[in-house]
Design a protein around this motif. Structure first.
Motif, PDB file in Angstrom:
ATOM      1  N   ALA A 202     100.203  33.688  65.580  1.00 12.39           N
ATOM      2  CA  ALA A 202     100.404  32.307  65.143  1.00 12.39           C
ATOM      3  C   ALA A 202     101.827  31.867  65.476  1.00 12.39           C
ATOM      4  O   ALA A 202     102.054  30.733  65.904  1.00 12.39           O
ATOM      5  N   ALA A 204     103.677  32.937  67.933  1.00 11.37           N
ATOM      6  CA  ALA A 204     103.747  32.678  69.371  1.00 11.37           C
ATOM      7  C   ALA A 204     103.134  31.316  69.688  1.00 11.37           C
ATOM      8  O   ALA A 204     103.633  30.582  70.527  1.00 11.37           O
ATOM      9  N   LYS A 205     102.071  30.995  68.975  1.00 12.83           N
ATOM     10  CA  LYS A 205     101.408  29.711  69.174  1.00 12.83           C
ATOM     11  C   LYS A 205     102.365  28.564  68.860  1.00 12.83           C
ATOM     12  O   LYS A 205     102.525  27.644  69.652  1.00 12.83           O
ATOM     13  N   THR A 206     103.022  28.641  67.689  1.00 13.07           N
ATOM     14  CA  THR A 206     103.906  27.533  67.326  1.00 13.07           C
ATOM     15  C   THR A 206     105.095  27.450  68.282  1.00 13.07           C
ATOM     16  O   THR A 206     105.714  26.403  68.391  1.00 13.07           O
ATOM     17  N   ALA A 209     103.251  29.070  73.177  1.00 13.90           N
ATOM     18  CA  ALA A 209     102.566  29.947  74.116  1.00 13.90           C
ATOM     19  C   ALA A 209     101.070  29.638  74.124  1.00 13.90           C
ATOM     20  O   ALA A 209     100.453  29.594  73.073  1.00 13.90           O
TER      21      ALA A 209
END
Ligand SMILES: Nc1ncnc2c1ncn2[C@@H]1O[C@H](COP(=O)(O)OP(=O)(O)OP(=O)(O)O)[C@@H](O)[C@H]1O
Ligand SMILES: [Mg+2]
Lengths: 309, 377
Positions: A202, A204-206, A209
């Motif tokens: 999560a 990395a998502k924010t 990525a």
């Protein structure tokens, strides 16, 4: 402290066990000694005996291949009928192990989240563990034989006019190995994957990525040790294939795997020395593959944590 | 680092809601945030704070409502396209990457040139004072250091919005105070719009420009720290804001916005915060700081005054927190500038303006009723 004590530091008050542990000695491991002795007797002795056997070739081997006490090894490397079995086994075990690992990853990924029917699906995926190799082989024969359901269906539907060879060849053994090896790979990778905190992904998502970047930069490096272990395990499982190579394979041709060769030397030719040699060579080949995988793993690990940036 | 280049005018949450299989974790959150504001989401455990934050970050899909930035919807964007930085409660650092690489990650994902990445990473690491640890792996850092890496990682990308989920909850008391100042300093020097989740009212009051108090997924009150501190909207917020004395009394008479309340052997002049009529059961909230022990000969005109027996005295540096028992056996928390002796009977004084009357029910007061109260008041 007594006056004669020249050491200015007070004596460490930690217990002996603590002090040993500081130096990396775990005294509790001593309790393993009886088990180790037992293992030595049960495993190491026959093993060394087997190695010893390989250096006592039968006279007929010595006559045919020369090489004195090494005649068995000379025969192994020079006799194409024997030596080709290494490639034949590799040709089966490597793709099977690779397939099991590569296919387990996306499935384990999908099954991480909660959804309806998850339990049913994972049970179905793991179920083949409970089937023995022989049962799997029988199933494959019924399913894929010349008169099996698949061929009957395809012929009656007019899609093919000759039965498609599914069993008694390379494909049959490969299918059987995948059926029995996949559940292991899937279970292992699922548990490795569940060890990775979802918050990391999560995060990395924010940070922007996309899923490819998250997989390559975060999940893959964290999963690499697990992938290596899983690959090694399914590879070793597949490499020592014996029953299915015989039952659903082509025991004298395409699936003339090393275990079969060793069994032939032992059972049909009464050549214990040759059988031992083949068994030892199996171990050597497996060790080489394992070493390569571990090397890859350590390379990958270093690559991503890289000391100097 | 300077003000974020991606700054926006305003961020608007419209009726944002989220349910988990029939259970409403967050209901009708309406909030407009100006650029540069520091908002604290405050509430007890399980009230939906993390849910709200995860919805904003795009980690949880909304079940209702919209999120708009300058009138453009962002709730339809995937998390990675929102450009919001998030600091997770458990930090969620990448364990296989060094501090530097953790911080650089977001910039690399944005394909920034190498030189710029290394400059900005250096600046961010310096900002959180971790220069010495730049090459270490997260596992080799203390909790406070990891936390600062998490903050650096989130702000280095100069996000439009920084989201922080109880970032200080895992730290010890001293470090928590230090980091609180640090966060405030970072916010003031960078001007990043921030939403900060906490269940610690003191933390929220000291950090935020505005607070949002939640209870069971429902917003209870939105306001500045001073507003919430002095005028809680209902007794639940009052309770949360440190109004430790909650008395269930009955309204005797009402005139305008002031009322007389009675019960428990007390009769107090009080102020209506929510509308009530004579005969209503109400809950009266009083801060310990407003209920003080009177000095010998101190005048009590215009104020409530009643006697009580001292039971506990606690030294709190320059003043005393005192526990007293009223004639009917009710325990109250009061303050004193001098040390009374336990067992002694003392006179307590209380300003009617600081004696706040609330309804016992927590259902929202309708707008008309509130207006009526204001007209009367
Ligand atoms: N994935 C989920 N599935 C079902 N219910 C959930 C889920 N996540 C949260 N909830 C429920 O939603 C409510 C709000 O949870 P949330 O995590 O937002 O609380 P919180 O305010 O962050 O609490 P805390 O201060 O303890 O972190 C809780 O009642 C919780 O049980
Ligand atoms: Mg939470």
């Amino acid at each position: 402290m007594s006056a004669t004590n020249t050491d200015p530091r007070p004596k460490a008050s930690a217990s002996r066990r603590h002090r040993l542990a500081e130096r990396g000695i775990d005294t509790q491991l001593l309790m393993l000694i009886p088990a180790l002795l037992f293992g030595l007797l049960l495993f190491v002795y026959p093993f060394t005996y087997g190695i010893g056997l390989t250096f006592q070739p039968l006279p007929r081997t010595q006559e045919q291949w020369g090489g004195g006490v090494f005649a068995n090894y000379v025969a192994f490397f020079k006799d194409p009928f024997l030596f080709d079995s290494v490639w034949i086994t590799m040709r089966l075990a490597l793709p099977v192990a690779l397939f099991n690992v590569l296919v387990s990853v996306p499935i384990a990924f999908k099954l991480r989240h909660r959804f309806r029917g998850k339990r049913l699906l994972s049970t179905l995926l793991v179920l083949p563990i409970t089937l023995g190799t022989v049962l799997t082989a029988q199933g494959l024969l019924i399913f894929g034989g010349r008169q099996g359901w698949v061929n009957r269906f395809l012929m009656e539907a007019g899609i093919i006019d000759q039965p498609f060879p599914i069993v008694n060849n390379y494909l049959g053994v490969m299918l059987s190995l995948i059926i029995s090896g996949f559940p292991f790979a899937f279970l292992l990778i699922s548990s490795y994957l569940s060890g990775i905190d979802p918050a990391i992904e999560a995060a990395a998502k924010t940070l922007g990525a996309n899923w490819k970047q998250r997989f390559r930069r975060i999940i893959l490096p964290l999963l690499a040790p697990g992938l290596a272990t899983t690959f090694i395990l399914t590879f070793v499982l597949a490499f020592s294939v014996f029953p299915s190579a015989r039952l659903v394979g082509d025991a004298l041709g395409e699936t003339r795997v090393m275990a079969l060769m060793a069994y032939r030397a032992f059972g049909e030719q009464q050549d214990y020395a040759m059988a031992s040699t083949i068994a030892i060579m199996m171990g050597v080949v497996e060790l080489v593959v394992i070493a390569v995988v571990l090397l890859w793993r350590s390379f990958l690990y270093k690559g991503t944590t890289g000391g100097k940036g | 680092m300077s003000l974020s280049a991606n700054a926006f005018g305003s961020l608007e949450l419209k009726n944002v809601g989220r349910s988990f299989g029939g259970h409403d974790a967050l209901v009708d959150l309406n909030l407009t945030i100006r650029a540069g504001e520091f908002i604290a989401l405050l509430g007890p455990s399980g009230c939906g704070k993390s849910t709200a934050l995860n919805c904003l970050a795009g980690l949880l899909p909304l079940t209702h409502g919209q999120i708009l930035i300058d009138d453009r919807r962002v709730d339809v964007l995937p998390s990675e396209k929102r450009d919001f930085g998030m600091v997770f409660q458990n930090y969620a650092l990448f364990p296989h990457l060094s501090v530097e690489k953790n911080v650089a990650f977001g910039l690399q994902m944005r394909n920034k040139p190498r030189a710029e990445i290394s400059r900005r990473v250096k600046e961010a690491i310096a900002l959180v004072k971790l220069e010495e640890h730049a090459k270490k792996l997260p596992g080799q850092l203390s909790g406070g250091q990891q936390q600062r890496v998490a903050i650096a990682r989130a702000i280095v990308i100069e996000p439009r919005l920084v989201l922080m989920d109880e970032p200080l909850s895992n730290l010890d008391a001293k470090l928590r105070l230090e980091m609180r100042t640090e966060i405030r300093r970072l916010h003031q020097s960078l001007g990043l719009t921030t939403i900060y989740v906490t269940h610690d009212q003191e933390e929220a009051l000291s950090l935020a420009d505005r607070l949002v108090v939640l209870r069971e997924g429902h917003v209870q009150q939105i306001g500045t720290p001073a507003e919430l501190h002095d005028n809680p909207a209902n007794w639940h917020v009052a309770d949360f804001m440190g109004y430790r004395n909650l008395l269930d009394l009955k309204v005797a008479s009402v005139s305008g916005s002031s009322a007389k309340v009675e019960g428990d052997g007390l009769s107090l002049d009080a102020t209506l915060v929510q509308p009530a009529a004579a005969g209503d059961e109400v809950r009266v909230a009083i801060r310990p700081h407003d209920l003080t022990v009177a000095r010998e000969g101190q005048g009590t005109e215009g104020r409530n005054a009643f006697a009580a027996t001292v039971s506990v005295v606690e030294y709190q540096g320059r003043e005393f927190a005192v526990g007293v028992t009223t004639s009917t056996g009710k325990n109250l928390f009061v303050h004193s500038e001098f040390a009374p002796t336990p067992g002694e009977t003392v006179m307590l004084v209380l300003d009617p303006a600081r004696t706040l009357v609330y309804r016992t029910s927590l259902t929202a007061v309708s707008a008309e009723e509130q207006e009526l109260l204001q007209v009367r008041g």
